[in-house]
Design an enzyme around this catalytic site. Structure first.
Site, PDB file in Angstrom:
ATOM      1  N   HIS A  65      16.975  66.724  44.712  1.00 57.51           N
ATOM      2  CA  HIS A  65      17.587  65.346  45.599  1.00 57.51           C
ATOM      3  C   HIS A  65      17.291  64.326  44.762  1.00 57.51           C
ATOM      4  CE1 HIS A  65      17.959  63.687  49.523  1.00 57.51           C
ATOM      5  NE2 HIS A  65      17.855  62.575  48.843  1.00 57.51           N
ATOM      6  N   HIS A  78      19.274  60.195  43.586  1.00 57.35           N
ATOM      7  CA  HIS A  78      20.378  59.240  43.385  1.00 57.35           C
ATOM      8  C   HIS A  78      20.424  58.431  42.224  1.00 57.35           C
ATOM      9  CE1 HIS A  78      20.347  59.275  48.113  1.00 57.35           C
ATOM     10  NE2 HIS A  78      19.080  59.596  47.808  1.00 57.35           N
ATOM     11  N   LYS A  87      26.370  67.051  51.746  1.00 53.55           N
ATOM     12  CA  LYS A  87      25.391  66.371  52.431  1.00 53.55           C
ATOM     13  C   LYS A  87      25.647  65.839  53.728  1.00 53.55           C
ATOM     14  CE  LYS A  87      21.343  64.135  52.598  1.00 53.55           C
ATOM     15  NZ  LYS A  87      20.519  63.154  51.566  1.00 53.55           N
ATOM     16  N   HIS A 141      20.009  64.871  55.910  1.00 53.55           N
ATOM     17  CA  HIS A 141      19.124  63.907  56.343  1.00 53.55           C
ATOM     18  C   HIS A 141      18.581  64.018  57.619  1.00 53.55           C
ATOM     19  CE1 HIS A 141      17.437  59.907  55.464  1.00 53.55           C
ATOM     20  NE2 HIS A 141      17.068  59.799  56.745  1.00 53.55           N
ATOM     21  N   HIS A 173      13.603  65.958  51.894  1.00 48.69           N
ATOM     22  CA  HIS A 173      12.566  65.236  52.175  1.00 48.69           C
ATOM     23  C   HIS A 173      11.757  65.095  53.150  1.00 48.69           C
ATOM     24  CE1 HIS A 173      15.855  62.615  53.806  1.00 48.69           C
ATOM     25  NE2 HIS A 173      16.310  62.472  52.764  1.00 48.69           N
ATOM     26  N   ASP A 222      14.112  62.336  45.419  1.00 48.25           N
ATOM     27  CA  ASP A 222      14.655  61.236  46.271  1.00 48.25           C
ATOM     28  C   ASP A 222      14.485  59.850  45.599  1.00 48.25           C
ATOM     29  OD1 ASP A 222      16.338  60.329  48.119  1.00 48.25           O
ATOM     30  OD2 ASP A 222      14.832  60.175  49.828  1.00 48.25           O
TER      31      ASP A 222
HETATM   32  O1  DOR Z   1      15.107  55.753  51.259  1.00 46.25           O
HETATM   33  C1  DOR Z   1      16.127  56.074  51.091  1.00 46.25           C
HETATM   34  N1  DOR Z   1      16.980  55.920  50.156  1.00 46.25           N
HETATM   35  N2  DOR Z   1      16.650  57.173  51.750  1.00 46.25           N
HETATM   36  C2  DOR Z   1      17.737  57.793  51.905  1.00 46.25           C
HETATM   37  O2  DOR Z   1      17.900  58.587  52.502  1.00 46.25           O
HETATM   38  C3  DOR Z   1      18.620  56.979  50.965  1.00 46.25           C
HETATM   39  C4  DOR Z   1      18.133  56.366  49.622  1.00 46.25           C
HETATM   40  C5  DOR Z   1      19.126  55.413  49.080  1.00 46.25           C
HETATM   41  O3  DOR Z   1      20.106  55.913  48.868  1.00 46.25           O
HETATM   42  O4  DOR Z   1      18.825  54.255  48.719  1.00 46.25           O
HETATM   43 ZN    ZN Z   2      17.963  60.464  49.288  1.00 47.19          ZN
END
Ligand code: DOR
Ligand code: ZN
Length: 344
Positions: A15, A17, A100, A137, A175, A248
């Site tokens: 997971h 970003h 997702k 999520h 998460h 995450d």
């Molecule tokens: O804390 C988070 N940040 N939770 C999420 O689900 C998305 C993520 C983000 O893209 O910044």
């Molecule tokens: Zn995330």
């Protein structure tokens, strides 16, 4: 005396970003340095909703990790309007590994998310048939619901019925943060697994307010009570194959975190593996680290386990106070503190 070391099959981040543009160029290498593969979140602006957009995003990621053999595992962002044809196209592509599901409005860039999962039943049917996993999520986005209860409420009102309606659908509950989520996953069939982040294993909600408001500890789902954190630690101690690493890691420029209305997201990519190692050592379960970081996720997704290894040595090092994003900076998780394990 030689320095203690840990040799692990190269881990994957289930997971992650990576963002896009300038931020992508600055953060991608941190993940590529540790992880062989990562499941890439599609919550860009606009979101990655089609196979065509995903292949373009994949190209930009590959350009950002130029020269590395890091493999991005792409995902599509589920919306009320996702078509069955798109799911079939995703399945046919070899590089899209999941869809997702963000409940609309639940988190960062989730405004295009699903307003009611009933709108997606035909799509879920196809995913179930073709074995394409759904990554969730798991929080309701109803702002009347207490933010600390949104995960539990989601299990009761969305996930329980969904898992009954689609018993063969592969689901990753992303998460997880609560006892209820851990128990739900543990008691469910083998088609349901969960990722656990470093921050939810390491911190409870006191960390949000320790000595003053701590924006760099703010993520969604928000940190929970200590009893919940203890249940997550029990899950990793159990060695259950249903739980695996998903950082995450979610970078935001410093000025978007340290502001009157700060973004949710913790940037852990530069330190994630070392933090997991420290937690497993503290729990006296270092022998279970490799399955958590390197086996369970691959097995769940039906992908081969990695064959290369990485080495961590027992050597104290200080996490930098910040990293560059070009014209901006980003503050990493646990900035300025000392870690015992170091990836070499
Ligand atoms: O804390 C988070 N940040 N939770 C999420 O689900 C998305 C993520 C983000 O893209 O910044
Ligand atoms: Zn995330």
């Amino acid at each position: 005396m030689s320095v203690p070391q840990l040799i692990l099959t190269q881990p994957d981040d289930w997971h992650l970003h990576l963002r896009d543009g300038e931020i992508l160029k600055h953060v991608a290498a941190f993940s590529a340095r540790q992880f062989a593969r990562a499941i890439i979140m599609p919550n860009l602006q606009p979101p990655v909703t089609t196979v065509v957009q995903a292949v373009e995003y994949l190209d930009r990621i590959l350009a950002a990790v130029d020269g590395s053999d890091f493999e991005p595992l792409m995902t599509l962002y589920l919306t009320d309007n996702t078509t069955v044809a798109e799911i079939i196209a995703a399945r046919k592509s070899c590089f899209i590994k999941a869809l997702k599901f963000y409940p609309a409005g639940a988190t960062t860039n989730a405004s295009a998310g699903v307003t009611d999962i009933k709108h997606c039943h035909a799509v879920l049917e196809t995913m179930q048939e073709t074995g394409l996993p759904l990554l969730i999520h798991g929080e309701v986005s109803d702002h009347q619901v207490d933010i600390f209860d949104r995960e539990k409420q989601f299990i009761d009102s969305v996930l329980q019925p969904l898992s009954k309606d689609f018993p063969e659908l592969k689901i990753v509950f992303e998460h997880i943060t609560t006892r209820e989520a851990a128990d739900f996953v543990l008691e469910s069939s083998d088609t349901i697994a969960a990722t656990i982040t470093p921050q939810h294993l390491l911190l409870n909600r006191n960390a949000l307010f320790a000595g003053g408001l701590q924006p760099h500890h703010y993520c969604l789902p928000v940190l929970k009570r200590e009893t919940h954190r203890q249940r997550l630690l029990e899950m990793i101690r159990s060695g259950s194959p249903k739980f695996f690493a998903g950082t995450d890691s979610a970078p935001h420029p410093r000025h978007k975190k340290e502001t009157a209305c700060g973004c949710a997201g913790i940037f852990s990519a530069p330190v994630a593996l070392e933090i997991y190692a420290s937690i497993f050592e503290q729990q006296q379960i270092l022998d279970k680290l490799e399955a958590f970081t390197s086996f369970n996720g691959a097995d769940f997704y039906g992908l081969p386990r990695n064959t290369k290894t990485v080495t961590l040595i027992k050597q104290a090092w200080k996490i930098p106070a910040q990293y560059s994003l070009g014209s901006d900076t980003v503050i990493p998780f646990l900035a300025g503190s000392t870690l015992d394990w170091k990836l070499i």
